[in-house]
Design a protein around this motif. Structure first.
Motif, PDB file in Angstrom:
ATOM      1  N   MET A   1       0.204  -1.165   0.508  1.00 42.97           N
ATOM      2  CA  MET A   1      -0.037  -0.182   0.060  1.00 42.97           C
ATOM      3  C   MET A   1       1.073   1.389   0.148  1.00 42.97           C
ATOM      4  SD  MET A   1      -2.999   0.972   2.661  1.00 42.97           S
ATOM      5  CE  MET A   1      -3.012   2.904   3.502  1.00 42.97           C
ATOM      6  N   GLU A   2       0.321   2.075  -0.538  1.00 42.05           N
ATOM      7  CA  GLU A   2       1.026   3.603  -0.476  1.00 42.05           C
ATOM      8  C   GLU A   2       1.249   3.736   0.351  1.00 42.05           C
ATOM      9  OE1 GLU A   2       1.881   6.056  -3.221  1.00 42.05           O
ATOM     10  OE2 GLU A   2       0.592   5.116  -5.708  1.00 42.05           O
ATOM     11  N   ASN A   3       2.682   4.914   1.015  1.00 42.18           N
ATOM     12  CA  ASN A   3       2.556   6.059   2.138  1.00 42.18           C
ATOM     13  C   ASN A   3       1.751   7.100   1.878  1.00 42.18           C
ATOM     14  OD1 ASN A   3       3.275   7.196   3.693  1.00 42.18           O
ATOM     15  ND2 ASN A   3       5.131   6.730   4.163  1.00 42.18           N
ATOM     16  N   VAL A   4       0.424   7.330   2.187  1.00 41.33           N
ATOM     17  CA  VAL A   4      -0.240   8.233   1.871  1.00 41.33           C
ATOM     18  C   VAL A   4       0.148   9.285   2.739  1.00 41.33           C
ATOM     19  CG1 VAL A   4      -2.575   9.323   2.149  1.00 41.33           C
ATOM     20  CG2 VAL A   4      -2.269   7.101   1.261  1.00 41.33           C
ATOM     21  N   ARG A   5       0.659   9.501   3.722  1.00 37.13           N
ATOM     22  CA  ARG A   5       1.350  10.362   4.841  1.00 37.13           C
ATOM     23  C   ARG A   5       2.236  10.838   3.903  1.00 37.13           C
ATOM     24  NH1 ARG A   5       3.778  10.938  10.195  1.00 37.13           N
ATOM     25  NH2 ARG A   5       3.808  13.281   9.865  1.00 37.13           N
ATOM     26  N   GLY A   6       3.362  10.022   3.057  1.00 38.38           N
ATOM     27  CA  GLY A   6       4.670  10.436   2.296  1.00 38.38           C
ATOM     28  C   GLY A   6       4.387  11.364   1.608  1.00 38.38           C
ATOM     29  N   LEU A   7       3.406  11.029   0.421  1.00 37.16           N
ATOM     30  CA  LEU A   7       2.806  11.586  -0.101  1.00 37.16           C
ATOM     31  C   LEU A   7       3.079  13.239   0.179  1.00 37.16           C
ATOM     32  CD1 LEU A   7       0.654   9.208  -2.605  1.00 37.16           C
ATOM     33  CD2 LEU A   7       3.245   9.598  -3.161  1.00 37.16           C
ATOM     34  N   PHE A   8       1.766  13.043   0.751  1.00 34.04           N
ATOM     35  CA  PHE A   8       1.260  14.569   1.137  1.00 34.04           C
ATOM     36  C   PHE A   8       2.208  15.306   1.776  1.00 34.04           C
ATOM     37  CE2 PHE A   8      -3.145  12.529   1.166  1.00 34.04           C
ATOM     38  CZ  PHE A   8      -3.471  14.072   0.660  1.00 34.04           C
ATOM     39  N   GLN A   9       3.279  14.836   2.592  1.00 36.16           N
ATOM     40  CA  GLN A   9       4.337  15.468   2.707  1.00 36.16           C
ATOM     41  C   GLN A   9       5.607  16.190   1.664  1.00 36.16           C
ATOM     42  OE1 GLN A   9       4.117  15.738   6.546  1.00 36.16           O
ATOM     43  NE2 GLN A   9       6.399  15.757   6.458  1.00 36.16           N
ATOM     44  N   ILE A  10       6.002  15.579   0.789  1.00 36.81           N
ATOM     45  CA  ILE A  10       6.553  15.196  -0.433  1.00 36.81           C
ATOM     46  C   ILE A  10       5.426  16.805  -1.381  1.00 36.81           C
ATOM     47  CG2 ILE A  10       7.328  14.452  -3.009  1.00 36.81           C
ATOM     48  CD1 ILE A  10       7.580  12.233  -1.319  1.00 36.81           C
ATOM     49  N   MET A  11       4.604  16.834  -0.855  1.00 29.61           N
ATOM     50  CA  MET A  11       3.785  17.654  -1.827  1.00 29.61           C
ATOM     51  C   MET A  11       3.883  19.239  -1.290  1.00 29.61           C
ATOM     52  SD  MET A  11      -0.162  17.815  -3.394  1.00 29.61           S
ATOM     53  CE  MET A  11      -1.574  17.368  -1.728  1.00 29.61           C
ATOM     54  N   THR A  12       3.450  18.634   0.043  1.00 28.46           N
ATOM     55  CA  THR A  12       3.863  20.192   0.987  1.00 28.46           C
ATOM     56  C   THR A  12       4.924  20.531   1.207  1.00 28.46           C
ATOM     57  OG1 THR A  12       2.045  18.951   2.045  1.00 28.46           O
ATOM     58  CG2 THR A  12       3.217  20.789   2.985  1.00 28.46           C
ATOM     59  N   ARG A  13       5.760  19.807   1.253  1.00 25.22           N
ATOM     60  CA  ARG A  13       7.281  20.297   1.211  1.00 25.22           C
ATOM     61  C   ARG A  13       7.698  20.739  -0.422  1.00 25.22           C
ATOM     62  NH1 ARG A  13      10.487  15.525   1.385  1.00 25.22           N
ATOM     63  NH2 ARG A  13       9.110  15.735   2.920  1.00 25.22           N
ATOM     64  N   ARG A  14       7.115  20.556  -1.538  1.00 25.24           N
ATOM     65  CA  ARG A  14       7.803  21.065  -2.564  1.00 25.24           C
ATOM     66  C   ARG A  14       6.341  22.420  -2.997  1.00 25.24           C
ATOM     67  NH1 ARG A  14       8.028  14.930  -6.321  1.00 25.24           N
ATOM     68  NH2 ARG A  14       9.391  15.357  -5.690  1.00 25.24           N
ATOM     69  N   PHE A  15       5.555  22.006  -2.274  1.00 27.30           N
ATOM     70  CA  PHE A  15       4.502  23.608  -2.233  1.00 27.30           C
ATOM     71  C   PHE A  15       5.207  24.454  -1.546  1.00 27.30           C
ATOM     72  CE2 PHE A  15       0.662  24.657  -4.935  1.00 27.30           C
ATOM     73  CZ  PHE A  15       0.457  25.510  -4.167  1.00 27.30           C
TER      74      PHE A  15
END
Length: 149
Positions: A1-15
């Motif tokens: 399963m995807e690490n959903v929190r990790g995906l959000f962390q990356i997107m938030t950091r980039r933004f």
């Protein structure tokens, strides 16, 4: 399963990285928080300090310091409400409108560039998904409810 929190962390950091580096407008260095304040004042009709503070989920004391900094930069005006003198109404000065529009333009350019790496179907899918996510977050008992819905 995807690490959903990790995906959000990356997107938030980039933004966040983008916001940290893009908000220079009209000779002003604007912080991320200040850019959100300018956006909210511009978006709302005759907002009070309390309304903008609540929209951003910020306590009034911290928010007041940010407003004072924006007033010193001559980007925001604060005047007593004509109906209730105890309430302070916020508005953007001419310079404030220019800075807010410049930041808005920079953000839209960035998002256009990001979406240029997707086809129309992918772009529409992402935007539809973001709308769905925002709607679900607004209904969550763990999320703050804001006028942004």
């Amino acid at each position: 399963m995807e690490n959903v929190r990790g995906l959000f962390q990356i997107m938030t950091r980039r933004f966040g990285f983008l916001n940290k580096n893009c908000c220079t407008a009209g000779g002003f260095e604007i912080s991320l928080v200040q850019s959100h304040i300018l956006y909210e004042i511009d978006r709302q009709t005759k907002p009070s300090i309390q309304q903008v503070s609540e929209s951003l989920g910020t306590d009034v004391t911290t928010f007041s310091r940010q407003i004072q900094a924006l007033i010193k930069m001559n980007l925001v005006k604060k005047v007593p409400d004509s109906e209730d003198r105890r309430v302070q109404v916020l508005s953007l000065t001419t310079e404030g409108k220019y800075v807010a529009a410049t930041i808005d333009h920079q953000m839209n350019e960035y998002l256009d560039e990001v979406f240029s790496h997707m086809n129309d179907f992918e772009k529409e899918t992402v935007l539809r998904s973001i709308k769905l996510l925002n709607g679900a977050m607004a209904k969550s008992s763990m999320c703050c409810i804001t006028p942004l819905g």
